[in-house]
Design a protein around this motif. Structure first.
Motif, PDB file in Angstrom:
ATOM      1  N   CYS A  75       7.703  46.033  24.894  1.00 31.71           N
ATOM      2  CA  CYS A  75       7.476  46.691  26.222  1.00 31.71           C
ATOM      3  C   CYS A  75       7.525  48.064  26.014  1.00 31.71           C
ATOM      4  O   CYS A  75       7.660  48.505  24.893  1.00 31.71           O
ATOM      5  N   TYR A  77       9.312  51.162  27.641  1.00 27.17           N
ATOM      6  CA  TYR A  77      10.377  51.891  28.444  1.00 27.17           C
ATOM      7  C   TYR A  77       9.725  53.327  29.037  1.00 27.17           C
ATOM      8  O   TYR A  77       9.544  54.055  28.057  1.00 27.17           O
ATOM      9  N   PRO A 147      10.162  47.166  21.252  1.00 26.19           N
ATOM     10  CA  PRO A 147       9.635  48.172  22.396  1.00 26.19           C
ATOM     11  C   PRO A 147       9.617  49.470  21.906  1.00 26.19           C
ATOM     12  O   PRO A 147      10.232  49.833  20.930  1.00 26.19           O
ATOM     13  N   ALA A 172       0.592  50.633  27.624  1.00 24.15           N
ATOM     14  CA  ALA A 172       1.080  49.258  28.020  1.00 24.15           C
ATOM     15  C   ALA A 172      -0.055  48.616  28.414  1.00 24.15           C
ATOM     16  O   ALA A 172      -0.226  47.381  28.295  1.00 24.15           O
ATOM     17  N   VAL A 177       1.500  44.712  27.528  1.00 29.06           N
ATOM     18  CA  VAL A 177       3.022  44.526  27.671  1.00 29.06           C
ATOM     19  C   VAL A 177       3.584  45.389  28.909  1.00 29.06           C
ATOM     20  O   VAL A 177       2.930  46.020  29.566  1.00 29.06           O
ATOM     21  N   PRO A 178       4.958  44.633  29.374  1.00 25.67           N
ATOM     22  CA  PRO A 178       5.374  45.208  30.630  1.00 25.67           C
ATOM     23  C   PRO A 178       5.754  46.824  30.350  1.00 25.67           C
ATOM     24  O   PRO A 178       6.200  47.161  29.546  1.00 25.67           O
ATOM     25  N   VAL A 180       8.807  49.210  31.768  1.00 28.89           N
ATOM     26  CA  VAL A 180      10.098  48.976  32.181  1.00 28.89           C
ATOM     27  C   VAL A 180      10.581  50.449  32.667  1.00 28.89           C
ATOM     28  O   VAL A 180      10.888  51.075  31.860  1.00 28.89           O
ATOM     29  N   ALA A 211      11.008  45.043  35.457  1.00 27.45           N
ATOM     30  CA  ALA A 211       9.565  45.348  34.825  1.00 27.45           C
ATOM     31  C   ALA A 211       8.647  45.051  35.520  1.00 27.45           C
ATOM     32  O   ALA A 211       8.256  44.199  36.332  1.00 27.45           O
ATOM     33  N   PRO A 213       4.499  44.273  35.369  1.00 27.63           N
ATOM     34  CA  PRO A 213       3.300  43.526  34.528  1.00 27.63           C
ATOM     35  C   PRO A 213       2.003  44.591  34.903  1.00 27.63           C
ATOM     36  O   PRO A 213       1.644  44.475  35.927  1.00 27.63           O
TER      37      PRO A 213
END
Length: 240
Positions: A75, A77, A147, A172, A177-178, A180, A211, A213
């Motif tokens: 993910c 961040y 991540p 992302a 990927v999410p 966050v 998170a 999407p």
């Protein structure tokens, strides 16, 4: 008191940083065949930076909220940026990640050497190739299941949140990927930018938000960046 606290912090750093680097270098060599992603080394650095350096003064209170919201697997961040203490604060997430930092930091003795061992990602601010410098290595880590952590403002904000650069959000979207959001509050009161003076009392909070999407906001990285920035603005207003 701020002079005493500042001198104590930097004295503690100067004494213990060589110890951390020595232990880290040994762990890197010994563990690399079993841990090529350097997650064990990251754990050591997180515990050291957060547990020792960010708790150097008894007047510093640090709290991390929402670790249970951290998704499993790769993910991005995204973290707001207030001072150099932000990276010490997000070490308290206690989760593996690779963070993106300005290339000049990687030339700093001990700190930069350790960042290189950890596989963190250097970028040259303002460079015409900065997007490629960001996307290439970060794609590699995401595809290995690790991540990445990015400060989308790109530098410390003097007060209000700066505009978010789109690189983290394009990454992302392209890698599916999410995103966050991680809100950091209080590090500007702890230390002013690059210092050197530090407050004897400060309350630092790291808050993981749910998170996102990225596909649910369409393919436009600029629109996603704007949406996430608005969430930060709302969260800062609630706690401020």
């Amino acid at each position: 008191m701020r002079y005493v606290v500042s001198l104590w912090f930097f004295a503690l750093f100067l004494v213990t940083a060589p110890i951390l680097f020595t232990l880290g270098a040994v762990l890197f060599v010994v563990a690399y065949p079993l841990d090529p992603d350097r997650q064990w080394l990251h754990v050591l650095v997180c515990r050291w930076c957060y547990g020792l350096w960010l708790h150097a003064s008894p007047g510093w209170r640090v709290r991390v909220e929402g670790r249970e919201l951290l998704p499993k697997g790769p993910c991005v961040y995204v973290v707001n940026h207030q001072s150099f203490a932000d990276i010490l604060a997000v070490m308290g997430l206690f989760t593996p990640y690779k963070f993106v930092a300005k290339a000049s930091l990687f030339r700093t003795p001990l700190v930069g050497w350790m960042m290189t061992l950890l596989g963190y990602v250097p970028i040259v601010r303002g460079s015409s190739t900065s997007m490629e410098q960001l996307l290439g290595p970060c794609r590699k880590w995401l595809r290995r299941g690790i991540p990445v952590l990015i400060f989308p403002e790109g530098t410390y904000s003097p007060g209000e949140l700066l505009p978010f650069k789109r690189g983290a959000f394009q990454l992302a979207l392209e890698e599916h990927v999410p995103v966050v959001p991680v809100l950091v509050r209080g590090t500007r009161e702890l230390v002013d930018g690059d210092g050197p003076w530090m407050s004897p009392r400060a309350t630092v909070t790291v808050k993981v938000m749910p998170a996102l999407p990225p596909e649910s906001f369409g393919p436009d990285s600029a629109a996603l960046a704007t949406h996430v920035r608005e969430r930060f603005v709302e969260a800062l207003a609630r706690v401020g």
